[in-house]
Design a protein around this motif. Structure first.
Motif, PDB file in Angstrom:
ATOM      1  N   LYS A 146       0.837  -1.208   0.000  1.00 15.89           N
ATOM      2  CA  LYS A 146       0.000   0.000   0.000  1.00 15.89           C
ATOM      3  C   LYS A 146       0.866   1.250   0.000  1.00 15.89           C
ATOM      4  CE  LYS A 146      -3.545   0.737   2.726  1.00 15.89           C
ATOM      5  NZ  LYS A 146      -4.360   0.661   3.940  1.00 15.89           N
ATOM      6  N   GLN A 147       1.940   1.213   0.768  1.00 13.18           N
ATOM      7  CA  GLN A 147       2.834   2.366   0.848  1.00 13.18           C
ATOM      8  C   GLN A 147       3.480   2.644  -0.506  1.00 13.18           C
ATOM      9  OE1 GLN A 147       1.768   3.834   3.497  1.00 13.18           O
ATOM     10  NE2 GLN A 147       3.696   4.155   4.556  1.00 13.18           N
ATOM     11  N   ALA A 148       3.877   1.570  -1.187  1.00 12.06           N
ATOM     12  CA  ALA A 148       4.483   1.748  -2.514  1.00 12.06           C
ATOM     13  C   ALA A 148       3.485   2.412  -3.461  1.00 12.06           C
ATOM     14  CB  ALA A 148       4.926   0.398  -3.063  1.00 12.06           C
ATOM     15  N   ARG A 149       2.219   1.997  -3.370  1.00 12.93           N
ATOM     16  CA  ARG A 149       1.202   2.592  -4.249  1.00 12.93           C
ATOM     17  C   ARG A 149       0.979   4.065  -3.914  1.00 12.93           C
ATOM     18  NH1 ARG A 149      -0.999  -2.493  -4.084  1.00 12.93           N
ATOM     19  NH2 ARG A 149      -2.346  -2.065  -2.324  1.00 12.93           N
ATOM     20  N   SER A 150       1.082   4.387  -2.625  1.00 12.97           N
ATOM     21  CA  SER A 150       0.927   5.797  -2.234  1.00 12.97           C
ATOM     22  C   SER A 150       2.016   6.645  -2.859  1.00 12.97           C
ATOM     23  CB  SER A 150       0.982   5.942  -0.708  1.00 12.97           C
ATOM     24  OG  SER A 150      -0.097   5.271  -0.127  1.00 12.97           O
ATOM     25  N   VAL A 151       3.241   6.121  -2.867  1.00 13.78           N
ATOM     26  CA  VAL A 151       4.352   6.869  -3.478  1.00 13.78           C
ATOM     27  C   VAL A 151       4.105   7.003  -4.981  1.00 13.78           C
ATOM     28  CG1 VAL A 151       6.837   6.889  -3.914  1.00 13.78           C
ATOM     29  CG2 VAL A 151       5.960   6.166  -1.686  1.00 13.78           C
ATOM     30  N   LEU A 152       3.638   5.934  -5.591  1.00 15.51           N
ATOM     31  CA  LEU A 152       3.311   6.014  -7.020  1.00 15.51           C
ATOM     32  C   LEU A 152       2.217   7.042  -7.275  1.00 15.51           C
ATOM     33  CD1 LEU A 152       3.240   2.267  -8.163  1.00 15.51           C
ATOM     34  CD2 LEU A 152       4.877   4.020  -8.842  1.00 15.51           C
ATOM     35  N   ASP A 153       1.294   7.141  -6.318  1.00 17.51           N
ATOM     36  CA  ASP A 153       0.176   8.079  -6.483  1.00 17.51           C
ATOM     37  C   ASP A 153       0.552   9.515  -6.159  1.00 17.51           C
ATOM     38  OD1 ASP A 153      -1.443   6.043  -7.268  1.00 17.51           O
ATOM     39  OD2 ASP A 153      -2.384   5.733  -5.320  1.00 17.51           O
ATOM     40  N   GLY A 154       1.806   9.733  -5.746  1.00 19.29           N
ATOM     41  CA  GLY A 154       2.230  11.118  -5.551  1.00 19.29           C
ATOM     42  C   GLY A 154       2.708  11.477  -4.163  1.00 19.29           C
ATOM     43  N   LEU A 155       2.675  10.530  -3.220  1.00 23.30           N
ATOM     44  CA  LEU A 155       3.204  10.824  -1.885  1.00 23.30           C
ATOM     45  C   LEU A 155       4.695  11.160  -2.031  1.00 23.30           C
ATOM     46  CD1 LEU A 155       2.638  10.881   1.176  1.00 23.30           C
ATOM     47  CD2 LEU A 155       3.216   8.462   1.248  1.00 23.30           C
ATOM     48  N   GLN A 156       5.094  12.334  -1.533  1.00 20.19           N
ATOM     49  CA  GLN A 156       6.440  12.862  -1.800  1.00 20.19           C
ATOM     50  C   GLN A 156       7.461  12.276  -0.832  1.00 20.19           C
ATOM     51  OE1 GLN A 156       7.188  15.451  -4.495  1.00 20.19           O
ATOM     52  NE2 GLN A 156       5.536  14.066  -5.021  1.00 20.19           N
ATOM     53  N   ALA A 157       7.774  11.004  -1.006  1.00 25.84           N
ATOM     54  CA  ALA A 157       8.734  10.325  -0.141  1.00 25.84           C
ATOM     55  C   ALA A 157      10.151  10.644  -0.598  1.00 25.84           C
ATOM     56  CB  ALA A 157       8.497   8.826  -0.191  1.00 25.84           C
ATOM     57  N   ASP A 158      10.977  11.106   0.355  1.00 29.85           N
ATOM     58  CA  ASP A 158      12.395  11.279   0.030  1.00 29.85           C
ATOM     59  C   ASP A 158      13.083   9.927   0.031  1.00 29.85           C
ATOM     60  OD1 ASP A 158      12.892  14.413   0.273  1.00 29.85           O
ATOM     61  OD2 ASP A 158      11.488  13.802   1.829  1.00 29.85           O
ATOM     62  N   VAL A 159      12.725   9.098   0.997  1.00 36.08           N
ATOM     63  CA  VAL A 159      13.266   7.738   1.054  1.00 36.08           C
ATOM     64  C   VAL A 159      12.125   6.763   1.287  1.00 36.08           C
ATOM     65  CG1 VAL A 159      15.488   8.513   1.983  1.00 36.08           C
ATOM     66  CG2 VAL A 159      13.682   7.821   3.541  1.00 36.08           C
ATOM     67  N   VAL A 160      12.321   5.570   0.763  1.00 32.07           N
ATOM     68  CA  VAL A 160      11.388   4.492   1.085  1.00 32.07           C
ATOM     69  C   VAL A 160      12.178   3.389   1.762  1.00 32.07           C
ATOM     70  CG1 VAL A 160       9.637   4.932  -0.668  1.00 32.07           C
ATOM     71  CG2 VAL A 160      11.626   3.568  -1.259  1.00 32.07           C
ATOM     72  N   THR A 161      11.624   2.851   2.820  1.00 36.85           N
ATOM     73  CA  THR A 161      12.260   1.766   3.570  1.00 36.85           C
ATOM     74  C   THR A 161      11.188   0.689   3.715  1.00 36.85           C
ATOM     75  OG1 THR A 161      11.660   2.869   5.634  1.00 36.85           O
ATOM     76  CG2 THR A 161      13.844   3.304   4.796  1.00 36.85           C
ATOM     77  N   LEU A 162      11.037  -0.095   2.687  1.00 35.37           N
ATOM     78  CA  LEU A 162       9.894  -1.016   2.625  1.00 35.37           C
ATOM     79  C   LEU A 162      10.282  -2.439   2.988  1.00 35.37           C
ATOM     80  CD1 LEU A 162       8.051   0.443  -0.503  1.00 35.37           C
ATOM     81  CD2 LEU A 162       7.619   0.859   1.906  1.00 35.37           C
ATOM     82  N   LEU A 219       8.431   1.247  -8.152  1.00 37.62           N
ATOM     83  CA  LEU A 219       8.673   2.690  -8.285  1.00 37.62           C
ATOM     84  C   LEU A 219       9.467   2.983  -9.554  1.00 37.62           C
ATOM     85  CD1 LEU A 219       9.562   3.715  -4.611  1.00 37.62           C
ATOM     86  CD2 LEU A 219       7.319   3.520  -5.709  1.00 37.62           C
ATOM     87  N   HIS A 220      10.272   2.018  -9.947  1.00 34.53           N
ATOM     88  CA  HIS A 220      10.952   2.150 -11.251  1.00 34.53           C
ATOM     89  C   HIS A 220      10.029   1.688 -12.380  1.00 34.53           C
ATOM     90  CE1 HIS A 220      13.713   1.758 -14.565  1.00 34.53           C
ATOM     91  NE2 HIS A 220      13.265   0.517 -14.727  1.00 34.53           N
ATOM     92  N   ASP A 221       9.464   0.518 -12.194  1.00 30.33           N
ATOM     93  CA  ASP A 221       8.715  -0.107 -13.294  1.00 30.33           C
ATOM     94  C   ASP A 221       7.502   0.736 -13.712  1.00 30.33           C
ATOM     95  OD1 ASP A 221      10.535  -2.083 -13.014  1.00 30.33           O
ATOM     96  OD2 ASP A 221       9.210  -3.450 -11.920  1.00 30.33           O
TER      97      ASP A 221
END
Lengths: 461, 331
Positions: B68-84, B93-95
């Motif tokens: 869910k968190q990855a999808r939020s970042v894809l949807d525009g959540l401005q994460a500087d870092v992701v630690t999933l 996030l690349h694909d």
């Protein structure tokens, strides 16, 4: 030894009897309790699982609601909005079907069914602060775009509007076609511009007790609408202030009192700068300038306005004064002409609903089977428009143009629902003739009062 | 004169630096059970960064199911870092949006996984259902709690650990699938994230066993008491390697690339590794691992690459639409 064993056996057996008789019962009870405890534990688990799953479903529904677009379909149109409401599109419509009957007019106007308006309105907003409106008219002889504008909202006190929309000079003219008292606006509307292309700043200040509009437009002749063409370099400056000073005085009889004033000033040059004609309540032309007349110079308008609502009672009054500098021909001498008009209109909703600028909202819809009838409203209007005497004979022929029109209107509106209305109006217009006019005017319309019965079936959503 | 000029220049330079010291804010979008770890880690990093640059850095945290968190970042959540929780969630996030380069995982040591964990069982005190190994989870009457693999990274580790156990023990993919299907028949509640499952098991008193991240299980013991729960370490489990990366597109736009990189590098520092170990993550650093050796039980661990050929293959086979989980759970 054998005997001793036997005695011991007997004693032990007898001693054990009471216990032996009881312990199977204890064992049964304990087993039953254990079984019941296990059943309770399982039921408790099931209940907890049901509760937790419901909680997760609620959380999922809440999360989904936060991102699911909303569709609203009601009597204000069909709205498609993003979950946060920042973006939306609303589709509305307006259809007005008239039946017009004219009495004792010598056959000047045909009795007719008229598709007065058939409009599709698309409006919405993006990113909360940016709005748009597109209004297409299908009711005339050709399809046209009446309104096309964009709005940028800074805050409640300051908004900018760009494009084509109603110039805010008159009062009744800025009210929606769906909500005006009578089928047609009063003859005062002849003296103010309709839809023009320009830029406008507007807003509500002092807690909404004062609103203002300030705009720059291409400029229009009286009663005109822009065809997206500007015929001269002059621009029209329009300003309006409107106060509802007692709007927060709940329960006060003056809470619904509003008043204001608007005006415009411009320099115009060309035939497009003067009115192509003024019309009666029955939509017949009673005055128009000679075709060779051109505007040349300053024109300006002023229009004080009053609105009063108190429960089922509603009243509007407005006055308009329009001054235009014109020449009889391109080389003729310039003359300043001033035409004036006023109107007073009152309505009373017999079924008790509130009279409002945004229309009457029936408490019940018309429903034969339920025995409900919607809302009923009675109307009366008096209006007067006077042409400047100096217009005759150089600028308009006295024999074929009236120099005054006085209109009396009576009406009855039946609101079958918020969106559906039957309107029954009777208008009688009396014409005044200039001193230079012959005893019998050449225009047949002016030989007697205009008596028009206009009924309308309207669907607006 | 020259010395005086130089002094003035240095003073001006120092003044410039002082004037440019500025507050910086990062957003770390992470998965469910890392909350407590990153609270402590962020404070340590802020102190480190202040000492190093003079800048005040604040790290905001966002937690939820890893997918869910990855999808939020894809949807525009401005994460500087992701630690999933798993590299597959970062790959998207690349694909899907080219927010990071394809080779993101090579930018930091250990495949960009600064700490590891594994999957254990949390049971109620006294282990009333006698749960010792994966086999016990399919027994009738055993109620299992695990999150939804569609939304939770932890759940995917759980799922794959069970699958590989069964494949090794029973010898085929079909039997592994059947085994995992039996586990899911015993699952009463399918939360969207690991923390939700912990809540279900620990606070709602639902289920006999929680399949859990090791660090989450330890945290439950710490928070709710060893007198209520105990950890069962199955003889074989999976080596979970939660990865980290900067989100290139975001840090370039926000101008936070330098501090975001330093933030992730700090995870590999002695301080970062110590904090990870204190929060029950298995540290990569040998010295710190030795220091905390008694905390973490020795267990036979297999990696995702060994057992499934990497996350991409595992995802396609098991968690993509129509994958084994869909086949099992639809049933």
């Amino acid at each position: 030894m054998k005997t001793r064993f036997s005695w011991l056996t007997v004693v032990l057996t007898l001693g054990a009897l009471p216990f032996g008789a009881v312990s199977p019962a204890w064992a049964d009870d304990a087993g039953e309790i254990a079984t019941l405890r296990e059943q309770i534990r399982l039921l408790d688990q099931k209940l907890r699982v049901l509760e937790r799953n419901q909680q997760l479903r609620d959380e999922a529904a809440t999360a989904a609601a936060a991102t699911t677009p909303k569709i609203t379909i009601n009597d204000r149109g069909d709205t498609f909005a993003s979950a946060d409401g920042a973006n939306s599109i609303r589709v509305r419509g307006l259809v007005q079907m008239d039946a017009r009957f004219f009495g004792a007019d010598g056959g000047i106007a045909n009795n007719a069914f008229v598709l007065r308006r058939a409009r599709l309105i698309t409006e919405g907003q993006f990113a909360k602060n940016f709005g748009f409106q597109l209004l297409s008219e299908f009711g005339g002889s050709s399809v046209s775009i009446l309104d096309a504008n964009l709005t940028v909202g800074i805050n409640r006190a300051l908004q900018f509007k760009f494009g084509k929309f109603k110039s805010p000079v008159g009062y009744e003219i800025i009210q929606s076609d769906s909500y005006i008292f009578f089928n047609e606006r009063s003859i005062v509307t002849n003296l103010v511009p309709n839809r023009d292309v320009g830029i406008q700043a507007s807003g509500d200040v002092f807690g909404g007790t004062l609103s203002y509009q300030l705009g720059v437009f291409n400029g229009l002749a009286d009663g005109g609408s822009s065809t997206n063409t500007d015929f001269d370099n002059g621009k029209e400056l329009v300003a309006r202030v409107f106060a509802t000073p007692f709007r927060n005085a709940a329960g006060s009889p003056v809470q619904g009192l509003s008043f204001g004033i608007s005006g415009s000033t411009a320099r115009a040059k060309t035939a497009a700068g003067r009115s192509s004609g003024y019309r009666t309540d029955g939509q017949q032309t009673f005055f128009s300038y000679n075709p060779a007349v051109i505007a040349d110079g300053e024109n300006w308008r002023v229009s004080p306005q009053l609105d009063y609502r108190h429960g089922a009672f509603g009243f509007i009054g407005e006055y308009a004064r329009s001054t235009v500098n014109v020449r009889p021909t391109a080389t003729g001498s310039r003359t300043e002409l001033t035409n004036r008009a006023w109107q007073a209109t009152a309505g009373y909703v017999l079924t008790g609903e509130d009279s409002a600028f945004a229309g009457v909202m029936p408490r019940t819809n018309f429903d034969w089977s339920a025995g409900t009838w919607g809302a009923l409203e009675l109307l009366v209007r008096y209006s007067d428009l006077r042409i400047d005497d100096a217009a005759f004979p150089l600028f308009a022929a006295a024999a074929s143009n009236a120099d005054e029109a006085k209109g009396l209107g009576l009406g009855f509106n039946w609101y079958l629902g918020k969106s559906v209305v039957f309107k029954f109006n009777y208008h009688q217009t009396q014409f005044g003739l200039n001193a230079l006019a012959p005893a019998v005017p050449t225009a047949l319309l002016l030989r007697q009062d205009e008596k028009a019965f206009i009924s309308r079936f309207q669907v607006a959503f | 004169m020259k010395l005086k000029t130089m002094a003035i220049l240095l003073a001006a330079l120092a003044g410039t630096f002082a004037a440019t010291a500025k507050p910086v804010q990062l957003l770390n979008v992470s998965y469910d059970p890392t909350r407590e770890f990153y609270v402590e880690f962020n404070a340590a990093f802020a102190k480190f960064w202040k000492a190093r640059t003079g800048d005040d850095v604040t790290v905001k945290q966002s937690h939820g199911g890893s997918g869910k968190q990855a999808r939020s970042v894809l949807d525009g959540l401005q994460a500087d870092v992701v630690t999933l929780a798993l590299s597959g969630d970062i790959d998207v996030l690349h694909d899907n949006a080219k927010l990071i380069p394809r080779d993101w995982q090579t930018r930091l040591p250990n495949n960009s996984s600064p700490y590891t964990s594994t999957i254990v069982f949390l049971v109620r005190k006294g282990n009333p259902k006698g749960i010792k190994d994966w086999d016990d989870l399919v027994r009738a009457g055993v109620s299992v709690v695990t999150p939804n693999p569609k939304t939770s990274g932890g759940a995917r580790w759980n799922y794959l650990a069970a699958w590989e156990f069964a494949r090794r023990k029973y010898g085929s993919e079909d039997k592994a699938k059947d085994f995992v299907a039996h586990i899911f028949k015993n699952v009463a509640v399918l939360d969207t994230g690991a923390r939700g499952s912990t809540t279900t098991f620990v606070q709602r008193d639902i289920g006999d066993v929680l399949i859990s991240w090791e660090n989450e299980a330890f945290l439950a013991l710490k928070e709710f008491g060893k007198d209520r729960f105990e950890i069962v370490m199955p003889p074989v489990s999976i080596l979970a390697e939660p990865p980290v990366t900067i989100v290139d597109r975001v840090v370039k736009k926000k101008g936070t690339e330098v501090v975001a990189k330093a933030y992730l590098e700090f995870l590999y520092s002695d301080t970062g590794q110590e904090i990870a170990a204190r929060n029950f993550y298995r540290p990569r650093n040998e010295a710190v691992a030795t220091k905390y050796a008694s905390t973490f039980a020795k267990v036979q661990l297999f990696t995702i690459d060994e057992a499934f050929g990497g996350w991409a293959k595992a995802h396609q086979a098991h968690f993509a639409d129509g994958g084994s989980f869909d086949q099992i759970y639809v049933k």
